[in-house]
Design a protein around this motif. Structure first.
Motif, PDB file in Angstrom:
ATOM      1  N   PHE A 287       0.995  -1.170  -0.116  1.00  0.00           N
ATOM      2  CA  PHE A 287      -0.060   0.015   0.083  1.00  0.00           C
ATOM      3  C   PHE A 287       0.945   1.235   0.088  1.00  0.00           C
ATOM      4  CE2 PHE A 287      -2.494  -3.169   2.116  1.00  0.00           C
ATOM      5  CZ  PHE A 287      -3.729  -3.165   1.010  1.00  0.00           C
ATOM      6  N   ASN A 288       1.282   1.761  -1.202  1.00  0.00           N
ATOM      7  CA  ASN A 288       2.153   2.928  -1.167  1.00  0.00           C
ATOM      8  C   ASN A 288       1.302   4.354  -1.254  1.00  0.00           C
ATOM      9  OD1 ASN A 288       4.678   3.872  -1.663  1.00  0.00           O
ATOM     10  ND2 ASN A 288       4.508   4.044  -3.777  1.00  0.00           N
ATOM     11  N   SER A 289       0.681   4.498   0.052  1.00  0.00           N
ATOM     12  CA  SER A 289      -0.266   5.506   0.124  1.00  0.00           C
ATOM     13  C   SER A 289      -0.094   5.803   1.439  1.00  0.00           C
ATOM     14  CB  SER A 289      -1.766   4.986  -0.383  1.00  0.00           C
ATOM     15  OG  SER A 289      -1.966   3.989   0.382  1.00  0.00           O
ATOM     16  N   CYS A 290      -0.912   7.031   1.808  1.00  0.00           N
ATOM     17  CA  CYS A 290      -0.815   7.419   3.064  1.00  0.00           C
ATOM     18  C   CYS A 290      -1.562   6.895   4.358  1.00  0.00           C
ATOM     19  CB  CYS A 290      -1.647   9.021   3.228  1.00  0.00           C
ATOM     20  SG  CYS A 290      -0.610  10.228   2.144  1.00  0.00           S
ATOM     21  N   ASP A 291      -0.801   6.528   5.512  1.00  0.00           N
ATOM     22  CA  ASP A 291      -1.381   6.175   6.504  1.00  0.00           C
ATOM     23  C   ASP A 291      -2.030   4.740   6.253  1.00  0.00           C
ATOM     24  OD1 ASP A 291      -1.311   8.197   8.548  1.00  0.00           O
ATOM     25  OD2 ASP A 291      -2.993   9.199   7.554  1.00  0.00           O
ATOM     26  N   SER A 292      -1.232   4.060   5.555  1.00  0.00           N
ATOM     27  CA  SER A 292      -1.866   2.845   4.938  1.00  0.00           C
ATOM     28  C   SER A 292      -1.278   1.472   6.066  1.00  0.00           C
ATOM     29  CB  SER A 292      -1.276   2.331   3.804  1.00  0.00           C
ATOM     30  OG  SER A 292      -0.083   2.475   3.672  1.00  0.00           O
ATOM     31  N   VAL A 293      -0.717   2.015   7.021  1.00  0.00           N
ATOM     32  CA  VAL A 293      -0.464   0.890   8.047  1.00  0.00           C
ATOM     33  C   VAL A 293      -1.865   0.685   8.908  1.00  0.00           C
ATOM     34  CG1 VAL A 293      -0.123   2.584  10.177  1.00  0.00           C
ATOM     35  CG2 VAL A 293       0.950   0.199  10.014  1.00  0.00           C
ATOM     36  N   GLY A 294      -2.698   1.583   8.752  1.00  0.00           N
ATOM     37  CA  GLY A 294      -4.223   1.167   9.456  1.00  0.00           C
ATOM     38  C   GLY A 294      -4.778   0.306   8.548  1.00  0.00           C
ATOM     39  N   LEU A 295      -4.650   0.199   7.348  1.00  0.00           N
ATOM     40  CA  LEU A 295      -5.076  -0.761   6.482  1.00  0.00           C
ATOM     41  C   LEU A 295      -4.851  -2.273   6.755  1.00  0.00           C
ATOM     42  CD1 LEU A 295      -5.079   1.018   3.129  1.00  0.00           C
ATOM     43  CD2 LEU A 295      -6.951   0.454   3.867  1.00  0.00           C
ATOM     44  N   VAL A 296      -3.572  -2.178   7.170  1.00  0.00           N
ATOM     45  CA  VAL A 296      -2.907  -3.772   7.466  1.00  0.00           C
ATOM     46  C   VAL A 296      -3.361  -3.910   8.697  1.00  0.00           C
ATOM     47  CG1 VAL A 296      -0.696  -4.609   7.795  1.00  0.00           C
ATOM     48  CG2 VAL A 296      -0.894  -3.010   6.192  1.00  0.00           C
ATOM     49  N   ARG A 297      -3.556  -3.351   9.867  1.00  0.00           N
ATOM     50  CA  ARG A 297      -4.392  -3.861  10.907  1.00  0.00           C
ATOM     51  C   ARG A 297      -5.860  -4.206  10.606  1.00  0.00           C
ATOM     52  NH1 ARG A 297      -2.558   1.291  13.045  1.00  0.00           N
ATOM     53  NH2 ARG A 297      -4.863   1.803  13.343  1.00  0.00           N
ATOM     54  N   ASP A 298      -6.563  -3.588   9.634  1.00  0.00           N
ATOM     55  CA  ASP A 298      -7.865  -3.944   9.307  1.00  0.00           C
ATOM     56  C   ASP A 298      -7.876  -5.334   8.863  1.00  0.00           C
ATOM     57  OD1 ASP A 298      -8.600  -1.561  10.348  1.00  0.00           O
ATOM     58  OD2 ASP A 298      -8.943  -0.489   8.344  1.00  0.00           O
ATOM     59  N   LEU A 299      -6.678  -5.458   7.888  1.00  0.00           N
ATOM     60  CA  LEU A 299      -6.704  -6.890   7.246  1.00  0.00           C
ATOM     61  C   LEU A 299      -6.753  -7.994   8.267  1.00  0.00           C
ATOM     62  CD1 LEU A 299      -3.890  -6.210   4.374  1.00  0.00           C
ATOM     63  CD2 LEU A 299      -6.352  -6.353   4.189  1.00  0.00           C
ATOM     64  N   ALA A 300      -6.080  -8.009   9.405  1.00  0.00           N
ATOM     65  CA  ALA A 300      -5.969  -8.793  10.311  1.00  0.00           C
ATOM     66  C   ALA A 300      -7.243  -8.998  10.993  1.00  0.00           C
ATOM     67  CB  ALA A 300      -4.707  -8.643  11.350  1.00  0.00           C
ATOM     68  N   GLN A 301      -7.860  -7.840  11.546  1.00  0.00           N
ATOM     69  CA  GLN A 301      -9.147  -7.914  12.204  1.00  0.00           C
ATOM     70  C   GLN A 301     -10.263  -8.515  11.345  1.00  0.00           C
ATOM     71  OE1 GLN A 301      -9.698  -3.769  13.284  1.00  0.00           O
ATOM     72  NE2 GLN A 301      -7.824  -3.806  14.644  1.00  0.00           N
ATOM     73  N   ALA A 302     -10.056  -8.451  10.077  1.00  0.00           N
ATOM     74  CA  ALA A 302     -10.989  -9.259   9.089  1.00  0.00           C
ATOM     75  C   ALA A 302     -10.581 -10.625   8.736  1.00  0.00           C
ATOM     76  CB  ALA A 302     -11.117  -8.300   7.823  1.00  0.00           C
ATOM     77  N   GLY A 303      -9.673 -11.026   9.339  1.00  0.00           N
ATOM     78  CA  GLY A 303      -9.306 -12.356   9.191  1.00  0.00           C
ATOM     79  C   GLY A 303      -8.504 -12.603   7.980  1.00  0.00           C
ATOM     80  N   LEU A 304      -8.092 -11.624   7.330  1.00  0.00           N
ATOM     81  CA  LEU A 304      -7.259 -11.883   6.048  1.00  0.00           C
ATOM     82  C   LEU A 304      -5.732 -11.989   6.319  1.00  0.00           C
ATOM     83  CD1 LEU A 304      -9.165  -9.030   4.328  1.00  0.00           C
ATOM     84  CD2 LEU A 304      -9.575 -11.714   3.876  1.00  0.00           C
ATOM     85  N   TYR A 305      -5.029 -13.113   6.511  1.00  0.00           N
ATOM     86  CA  TYR A 305      -3.968 -13.403   6.919  1.00  0.00           C
ATOM     87  C   TYR A 305      -3.020 -13.357   5.878  1.00  0.00           C
ATOM     88  CZ  TYR A 305      -6.523 -14.516  10.940  1.00  0.00           C
ATOM     89  OH  TYR A 305      -7.676 -14.183  12.083  1.00  0.00           O
ATOM     90  N   ILE A 306      -2.625 -12.141   5.258  1.00  0.00           N
ATOM     91  CA  ILE A 306      -1.791 -12.329   3.973  1.00  0.00           C
ATOM     92  C   ILE A 306      -0.344 -12.283   4.832  1.00  0.00           C
ATOM     93  CG2 ILE A 306      -1.654  -9.639   4.011  1.00  0.00           C
ATOM     94  CD1 ILE A 306      -1.586  -9.901   1.008  1.00  0.00           C
ATOM     95  N   PRO A 307       0.644 -13.236   3.928  1.00  0.00           N
ATOM     96  CA  PRO A 307       2.062 -13.315   4.567  1.00  0.00           C
ATOM     97  C   PRO A 307       2.505 -12.202   4.869  1.00  0.00           C
ATOM     98  CG  PRO A 307       1.537 -15.011   2.784  1.00  0.00           C
ATOM     99  CD  PRO A 307       0.284 -13.913   2.772  1.00  0.00           C
ATOM    100  N   VAL A 308       2.864 -10.946   3.883  1.00  0.00           N
ATOM    101  CA  VAL A 308       3.630  -9.738   4.197  1.00  0.00           C
ATOM    102  C   VAL A 308       2.720  -8.486   3.557  1.00  0.00           C
ATOM    103  CG1 VAL A 308       5.537  -8.597   3.734  1.00  0.00           C
ATOM    104  CG2 VAL A 308       5.687 -11.124   3.976  1.00  0.00           C
ATOM    105  N   ALA A 309       2.885  -7.505   4.240  1.00  0.00           N
ATOM    106  CA  ALA A 309       2.349  -6.131   3.827  1.00  0.00           C
ATOM    107  C   ALA A 309       3.248  -5.228   4.045  1.00  0.00           C
ATOM    108  CB  ALA A 309       0.771  -5.859   4.267  1.00  0.00           C
ATOM    109  N   ILE A 310       3.343  -4.300   3.186  1.00  0.00           N
ATOM    110  CA  ILE A 310       4.262  -3.155   3.237  1.00  0.00           C
ATOM    111  C   ILE A 310       3.233  -1.970   3.137  1.00  0.00           C
ATOM    112  CG2 ILE A 310       6.149  -1.779   2.120  1.00  0.00           C
ATOM    113  CD1 ILE A 310       7.354  -4.527   1.222  1.00  0.00           C
ATOM    114  N   ALA A 311       3.677  -0.980   4.207  1.00  0.00           N
ATOM    115  CA  ALA A 311       2.648   0.206   4.289  1.00  0.00           C
ATOM    116  C   ALA A 311       3.348   1.521   4.778  1.00  0.00           C
ATOM    117  CB  ALA A 311       1.636  -0.308   5.166  1.00  0.00           C
ATOM    118  N   MET A 312       2.635   2.554   4.981  1.00  0.00           N
ATOM    119  CA  MET A 312       3.486   3.715   5.496  1.00  0.00           C
ATOM    120  C   MET A 312       2.768   4.256   6.479  1.00  0.00           C
ATOM    121  SD  MET A 312       5.781   4.628   3.032  1.00  0.00           S
ATOM    122  CE  MET A 312       5.897   4.542   1.380  1.00  0.00           C
ATOM    123  N   ARG A 313       3.409   4.614   7.541  1.00  0.00           N
ATOM    124  CA  ARG A 313       3.139   4.815   8.710  1.00  0.00           C
ATOM    125  C   ARG A 313       2.203   6.239   8.995  1.00  0.00           C
ATOM    126  NH1 ARG A 313       8.094   2.547  10.631  1.00  0.00           N
ATOM    127  NH2 ARG A 313       7.976   1.079  12.358  1.00  0.00           N
TER     128      ARG A 313
END
Length: 604
Positions: A287-313
């Protein structure tokens, strides 16, 4: 097998401190040790972060670019900036960034209840045997813990220059279920790129950086409609990497991506399609976009266990997002590990620190602790030297199932006992001298003289082969395979073959170092590999390496002899392969073929 150190930050706050524990894992194995402790409170860390964050958000672009945030007010029109940051504002932000880093270092150097974790991690880091990955698992609702520059920890500043990188993880994780392995037989990394709302920013640069990769097969969607995006995400061909470039933001504690100027999606809006993509082998989301680390937290909470994500804080300036992606893809596609690639790419953002103090903190790896981060070569189905493509057609899903059961240990003991007896008997019959040409005395000179000659002037090589062996010209510039010489026995589908590869090196390397890379990849390619020989030899009057090993493929056991030699910036590799019960019978012919190999002047 690499090691994993998982540091868990649990219940607590910056005032009273946090419960903490440190576990040591090996890939695909349960924890071997756990140290329970407590990280003391430090209100200054939170205070300095909030001050820096406020100062950072007041900075406006000094060059014509914008934030990749939907609500960025720094650009009135594309290319027109307003309220540019004063030198005093940048200086104040820089001082706050330094203060936060200094306080973080001091906090993580605390003694007392924190000391057992420091000592445990230091002991593990001092063990230089193999790669170690460090994961910070945050089991606490405070979002600030995801925003802090944990990488400044003194224990991660390795004196030998190692690229240690700390990854983040949520408390919820498990191994992803790959239900349909669509990547078998592919030769390139499959990338789905979504170029979302680009108001005020240039996401086409991201597209250009991906498309310049010869080892990638990418499809891009430009400001797609939601239904088109969802349909492509769950495509039957499957994806290795999902890349989103555009505007994103946090809205009421939920991440949101803007896929076009009028449409935005939260994770819940594409959860089912993303789960399907993960089931088809999706390994990395960027996620090469703003505040995207929040998207990654949402993935785990939604039960989407992708191996790796790269995000912006935080909010990320467009030019910096472009620079990071360029550096990351260059490092990752060249063969560096994912952790090393992110670390080096982050560090190179220091070119922008004079304008945006703290931007080197922004990119972050979010790692599923139950998964092993893939290499670029693993995503593409190729090894480090690329010539293993389509040689080992292993079903990794079957292997994972087999080794997760309790029967594997008994089977391995029985298998290794049988193989050990076979190897002892076979080694007595192998007559290869490490300091001489490969022994082929069983082939008469007259017989060898009647062989056919294969000459490839483009690569500058030639080799002789028997008339009853079939020549297949490959000329695969990606994998490096030039030709195969195959003999199929009558009334038998089993093939004996000699494979010829020529690889162009991207950078100089010693023969010993290259041989070690080959051995490492051989062992990673199959759990049931047994190295029989590993030594120096002579090929075309040049010093080379020789590796003999066995491996399992289905119900069959194969044996391989690989001979390689370096010449300037090329590696010339010959691989003889046969089923184990046929290996010795055709070994003299294969040795004679290898000894006939010559490097001539290349016309490239």
């Amino acid at each position: 097998m690499s090691r994993v150190a998982v540091l868990k930050i649990g219940v607590g706050d910056f005032s009273e401190g946090f419960d903490a524990s440190l576990q040591f894992w090996s890939d695909n194995a349960p924890p071997t040790e756990e140290i329970c402790s407590r990280l003391p409170g430090n209100l200054k860390v939170r205070a300095f972060y909030e001050l820096w964050h406020s100062a950072y958000l007041t900075l406006k672009p000094i060059i014509p670019n914008s934030m990749r945030s939907k609500n960025d007010n720094s650009v009135s029109e594309i290319g027109q900036t307003t309220n540019r940051a004063s030198s005093e504002g940048v200086s104040a932000c820089r001082q706050l960034a330094r203060s936060l880093e200094a306080e973080m270092k001091s906090w993580l150097m605390s003694g007392g209840t924190w000391q057992p974790i420091r000592e445990g991690l230091l002991k593990e880091l001092s063990n230089k045997m193999g790669e170690i990955r460090i994961i910070l698992q945050i089991n606490n609702p405070d979002p600030v813990l995801w925003k802090l520059p944990w990488h400044v920890w003194d224990l991660l500043q390795d004196d030998d220059g190692s690229d240690l990188e700390i990854a983040l993880s949520s408390s919820e994780f498990k191994r992803a279920k790959v239900l349909n392995k669509t990547g078998i037989g592919k030769e390139k990394v499959r990338i789905l790129g979504v170029l979302g709302d680009s108001t005020g920013i240039n996401v086409q640069t991201d597209r250009e950086e991906v498309e310049r990769l010869s080892s990638a097969d990418a499809i891009f969607l430009d400001e797609p409609q939601p239904q088109d995006f969802l349909k492509q995400l769950r495509s039957e061909i499957g994806w290795d990497i999902f890349l989103f470039s555009g505007h994103s933001e946090m809205v009421a504690e939920n991440g949101r991506i803007y896929i076009n100027q009028n449409s935005s999606l939260e994770v819940s809006d594409f959860r089912n399609s993303l789960r399907e993509a993960i089931g088809k082998g999706l390994k990395i989301a960027i996620f090469n976009s703003c505040d995207s680390v929040g998207l990654v937290r949402d993935l785990a909470q939604a039960g989407l266990y992708i191996p790796v994500a790269i995000a912006m804080r935080e909010q990320v300036p467009d030019a910096i997002a472009q620079a990071f992606l360029k550096e990351f893809l260059t490092e990752y596609a060249s063969g560096q590990s994912l952790q090393t690639s992110v670390r080096r790419s982050r560090d190179r953002l220091e070119d922008w620190e004079q304008v945006w103090p703290g931007v080197t903190w922004l990119p972050v790896i979010c790692q599923n602790p139950a998964e092993v981060p893939p290499t670029w070569q693993e995503l593409s189905g190729n090894s480090i030297s690329k010539y293993f493509a389509n040689k080992f057609n292993f079903n990794s899903g079957l292997i994972n199932f087999w080794f997760s059961s309790k029967l594997w240990l008994i089977a391995i003991v029985i298998f290794m006992s049988v193989i050990t007896v076979i190897i002892v008997l076979e080694q007595k019959r192998i007559a290869i001298q490490p300091e001489n040409k490969i022994n082929s005395s069983k082939i008469s000179d007259n017989a060898a003289q009647s062989w056919q000659l294969y000459e490839e002037t483009t690569e500058g090589i030639r080799i002789k082969y028997p008339q009853d062996w079939q020549l297949q010209k490959i000329q695969d510039g990606f994998s490096g395979e030039v030709a195969r010489f195959i003999r199929t026995q009558e009334n038998n589908l089993t093939q004996q073959q000699l494979i010829l590869n020529v690889e162009t090196l991207q950078q100089p390397i010693t023969l010993e170092a290259y041989k070690n890379l080959v051995i490492k990849q051989i062992k990673r390619s199959n759990e049931q590999v047994n190295i029989l020989e590993n030594k120096r030899t002579i090929l075309d009057k040049r010093e080379g390496y020789l590796i003999v090993y066995t491996y399992k493929e289905g119900a069959s056991t194969f044996q391989r002899m690989e001979v390689g030699v370096l010449n300037w910036q090329k590696v010339y590799i010959l691989i003889y392969q046969a089923e184990m019960n046929q290996y010795q019978h055709f070994l003299p012919i294969s040795k004679a073929m290898i000894n006939s190999f010559e490097i001539i002047e290349s016309k490239r």
